[in-house]
Scaffold this active site. Sequence first.
Site, PDB file in Angstrom:
ATOM      1  CD  GLU A 115     -35.925 111.175  55.814  1.00  0.00           C
ATOM      2  OE1 GLU A 115     -35.886 110.935  56.687  1.00  0.00           O
ATOM      3  OE2 GLU A 115     -35.138 110.527  55.158  1.00  0.00           O
TER       4      GLU A 115
ATOM      5  CD  GLU B 119     -33.283 109.108  60.619  1.00  0.00           C
ATOM      6  OE1 GLU B 119     -32.278 108.424  59.833  1.00  0.00           O
ATOM      7  OE2 GLU B 119     -34.386 110.193  59.913  1.00  0.00           O
TER       8      GLU B 119
END
Length: 267
Positions: free
Chosen positions: A146, A243
């Site tokens: 990521e 998130e």
Amino acid sequence: MIRLAANLSMLFTEHDFLERFAAAAEAGFRGVEYLFPYAHAPEALRTALKESGLEQVLFNLPPGDWESGERGLASLPGREAEFRDSVVEALRYADVLGCPRVHAMAGLLPLAADDETRAVHHATYVANLRFAAREAAKCGRELLVEPINTRDMPGFFLSRQAQAMAVLEEVGEPNLRLQFDLYHCQVMEGDLIRHLERQFSAIGHVQIAGVPERHEPDVGEVHYPALFARLETLGYDGWIGCEYRPFGATRAGLGWGRDHGLRPSQQ
């Protein structure tokens, strides 16, 4: 249909961690993710999942000394043995929890890193990811990388989408995939729909948050309904991890999710 997963490291923090599973299910979520499971026995987490009817969709490998500021081990030269141990531990948890994917955080560069230092980190990163992906493949799991923005996490080794795609190609393992966080990409690069289109074949998981404050995704500069629509058009059938840091109580801010499949239970 978009499938939303609650990130229990950020959502429902009004509750103790193991109580967040039930809170997420009551709010209408069917999947959960979080940063790290390692403070709890995997059997306790499995019980929380089962009792709440939830699916575990993602968590991170052990990140090193988080409390001291470390943010992953994958690119850190000299820490290869520790990284390999972290892969074993993460896959042990993934097996117990039935989790199909884990994320290996890249880690931080030293301050004022020069080109030679970056090259050493890159070589370490590629070798470690190749090892981890092959270990994950043995038990049918995906490994994710990521890009994380350097405003929130200064010095993070992997921060750009093109860098991530080049790493995926160099490692060359089919189960190494991209964790595409739309919040991080917007902060660093913008042009979200074009990034989705260019990188779609590599995406294994998506995450969202409002920009710039990282609150609910219906607040800020990103129009998420358009992004969800494009994901559906592209054929994305994976999870979208929520998130973000709620502005207030988690459930009070979930109205946006009702248009995308959240069906809260009545309390």
